[in-house]
Design a protein around this motif. Sequence first.
Motif, PDB file in Angstrom:
ATOM      1  N   UNK A 202       8.714  10.438   8.697  1.00  0.00           N
ATOM      2  CA  UNK A 202       8.637  11.897   8.834  1.00  0.00           C
ATOM      3  C   UNK A 202       7.386  12.320   9.596  1.00  0.00           C
ATOM      4  N   UNK A 203       6.299  11.563   9.474  1.00  0.00           N
ATOM      5  CA  UNK A 203       5.019  11.957  10.058  1.00  0.00           C
ATOM      6  C   UNK A 203       5.001  11.915  11.577  1.00  0.00           C
ATOM      7  N   UNK A 204       5.963  11.240  12.179  1.00  0.00           N
ATOM      8  CA  UNK A 204       6.018  11.176  13.635  1.00  0.00           C
ATOM      9  C   UNK A 204       4.835  10.457  14.264  1.00  0.00           C
ATOM     10  N   UNK A 205       4.359   9.408  13.605  1.00  0.00           N
ATOM     11  CA  UNK A 205       3.276   8.617  14.158  1.00  0.00           C
ATOM     12  C   UNK A 205       1.883   9.007  13.686  1.00  0.00           C
ATOM     13  N   UNK A 206       1.777  10.036  12.845  1.00  0.00           N
ATOM     14  CA  UNK A 206       0.458  10.467  12.377  1.00  0.00           C
ATOM     15  C   UNK A 206      -0.065   9.627  11.214  1.00  0.00           C
ATOM     16  N   UNK A 207       0.826   8.847  10.586  1.00  0.00           N
ATOM     17  CA  UNK A 207       0.444   8.113   9.379  1.00  0.00           C
ATOM     18  C   UNK A 207       0.464   6.614   9.615  1.00  0.00           C
ATOM     19  N   UNK A 208      -0.661   5.981   9.314  1.00  0.00           N
ATOM     20  CA  UNK A 208      -0.767   4.526   9.305  1.00  0.00           C
ATOM     21  C   UNK A 208      -0.593   4.067   7.857  1.00  0.00           C
ATOM     22  N   UNK A 209       0.165   3.012   7.630  1.00  0.00           N
ATOM     23  CA  UNK A 209       0.411   2.502   6.283  1.00  0.00           C
ATOM     24  C   UNK A 209      -0.272   1.160   6.094  1.00  0.00           C
ATOM     25  N   UNK A 210      -0.936   1.017   4.961  1.00  0.00           N
ATOM     26  CA  UNK A 210      -1.518  -0.269   4.553  1.00  0.00           C
ATOM     27  C   UNK A 210      -1.014  -0.577   3.153  1.00  0.00           C
ATOM     28  N   UNK A 211      -0.601  -1.832   2.963  1.00  0.00           N
ATOM     29  CA  UNK A 211      -0.095  -2.271   1.667  1.00  0.00           C
ATOM     30  C   UNK A 211      -1.084  -3.222   1.007  1.00  0.00           C
ATOM     31  N   UNK A 212      -1.202  -3.115  -0.320  1.00  0.00           N
ATOM     32  CA  UNK A 212      -1.965  -4.079  -1.093  1.00  0.00           C
ATOM     33  C   UNK A 212      -1.057  -4.703  -2.145  1.00  0.00           C
ATOM     34  N   UNK A 213      -1.419  -5.880  -2.599  1.00  0.00           N
ATOM     35  CA  UNK A 213      -0.649  -6.556  -3.643  1.00  0.00           C
ATOM     36  C   UNK A 213      -1.612  -7.347  -4.514  1.00  0.00           C
ATOM     37  N   UNK A 214      -1.120  -7.817  -5.654  1.00  0.00           N
ATOM     38  CA  UNK A 214      -1.966  -8.568  -6.574  1.00  0.00           C
ATOM     39  C   UNK A 214      -2.751  -7.650  -7.484  1.00  0.00           C
ATOM     40  N   UNK A 215      -3.875  -8.156  -8.001  1.00  0.00           N
ATOM     41  CA  UNK A 215      -4.679  -7.357  -8.916  1.00  0.00           C
ATOM     42  C   UNK A 215      -4.170  -7.455 -10.337  1.00  0.00           C
ATOM     43  N   UNK A 216      -4.445  -6.418 -11.125  1.00  0.00           N
ATOM     44  CA  UNK A 216      -4.122  -6.415 -12.547  1.00  0.00           C
ATOM     45  C   UNK A 216      -3.044  -5.384 -12.850  1.00  0.00           C
ATOM     46  N   UNK A 217      -2.169  -5.726 -13.773  1.00  0.00           N
ATOM     47  CA  UNK A 217      -1.108  -4.816 -14.202  1.00  0.00           C
ATOM     48  C   UNK A 217      -1.431  -4.249 -15.575  1.00  0.00           C
ATOM     49  N   UNK A 218      -0.922  -3.074 -15.865  1.00  0.00           N
ATOM     50  CA  UNK A 218      -1.025  -2.456 -17.182  1.00  0.00           C
ATOM     51  C   UNK A 218       0.394  -2.138 -17.618  1.00  0.00           C
ATOM     52  N   UNK A 219       0.940  -2.974 -18.457  1.00  0.00           N
ATOM     53  CA  UNK A 219       2.337  -2.805 -18.861  1.00  0.00           C
ATOM     54  C   UNK A 219       2.521  -1.607 -19.781  1.00  0.00           C
TER      55      UNK A 219
END
Length: 248
Positions: A202-219
């Motif tokens: 939707x942003x038409x190129x204005x938004x850069x996306x970065x993903x992270x993974x791992x770390x700690x979970x809180x169930x």
Amino acid sequence: MIGYQQRILRALGALAILWSLAIPSAGRAETPITVKGGETVTIAGVRSILIRAAHPKGSVILLTGGDGRLEVGSGARFGKAGDNVLIRNRDAFVMHGYNVLLAELGTNLSAAVDHMAAIKRPVIVIATSKGTQRAAEGLIGGATPDRLVLTSGFLSKASGPDDTVQTILGTPNRLPRTLALHHREDRCRWTLPAGVLPFQTWSGGRVQVEWMSGGQADEANPCRSSAHHGFAGQDEEFVARIVKFMMR
């Protein structure tokens, strides 16, 4: 009658969002925190906390999640949200050379951007979780930051809620250059990873996306700061990703 019932359901839904995102402080009072090197400043009638970097490269405005309250007092003290991913990393942004404003709920974002711009540009608004809605409302209200960072954001309807950055803004033309930083395993029902791609498209190129993974979970509650939603156990990488974007 149907319209009345719909309004009641919307109100209950909003309360559920606030409860799930603010739950870390529920049931017990937090110990007030004094911000080292900080000062209480008043911007358009609302008190926030400013930390000045020794040789600033720019300035950042931090918008916490949950109900948005920091309970800022005199002497650079605040009483809530100390464990929020942005607030707990305030000193890291300062060490990277940025003035930091811990923005209290109700702060006029346009006035805050102007205040920080008078100290040092560029000005970057960094918002997390429900704070991303407040960032969007600030843009609607005339705020003009140089850049915007949205972490664990209420980005599009695929994120979960109806009130999202996309729906609040209405058009991507209001977005400055923007980073959407999201955790691939975020299980908070208001910030589902599925909402990221529709927002970027939707942003038409204005938004850069970065993903992270791992770390700690809180169930117990995936919307807590101690969960993937709050990038638990990943503070150094979290800050580094944002700073890299800010320096481009």
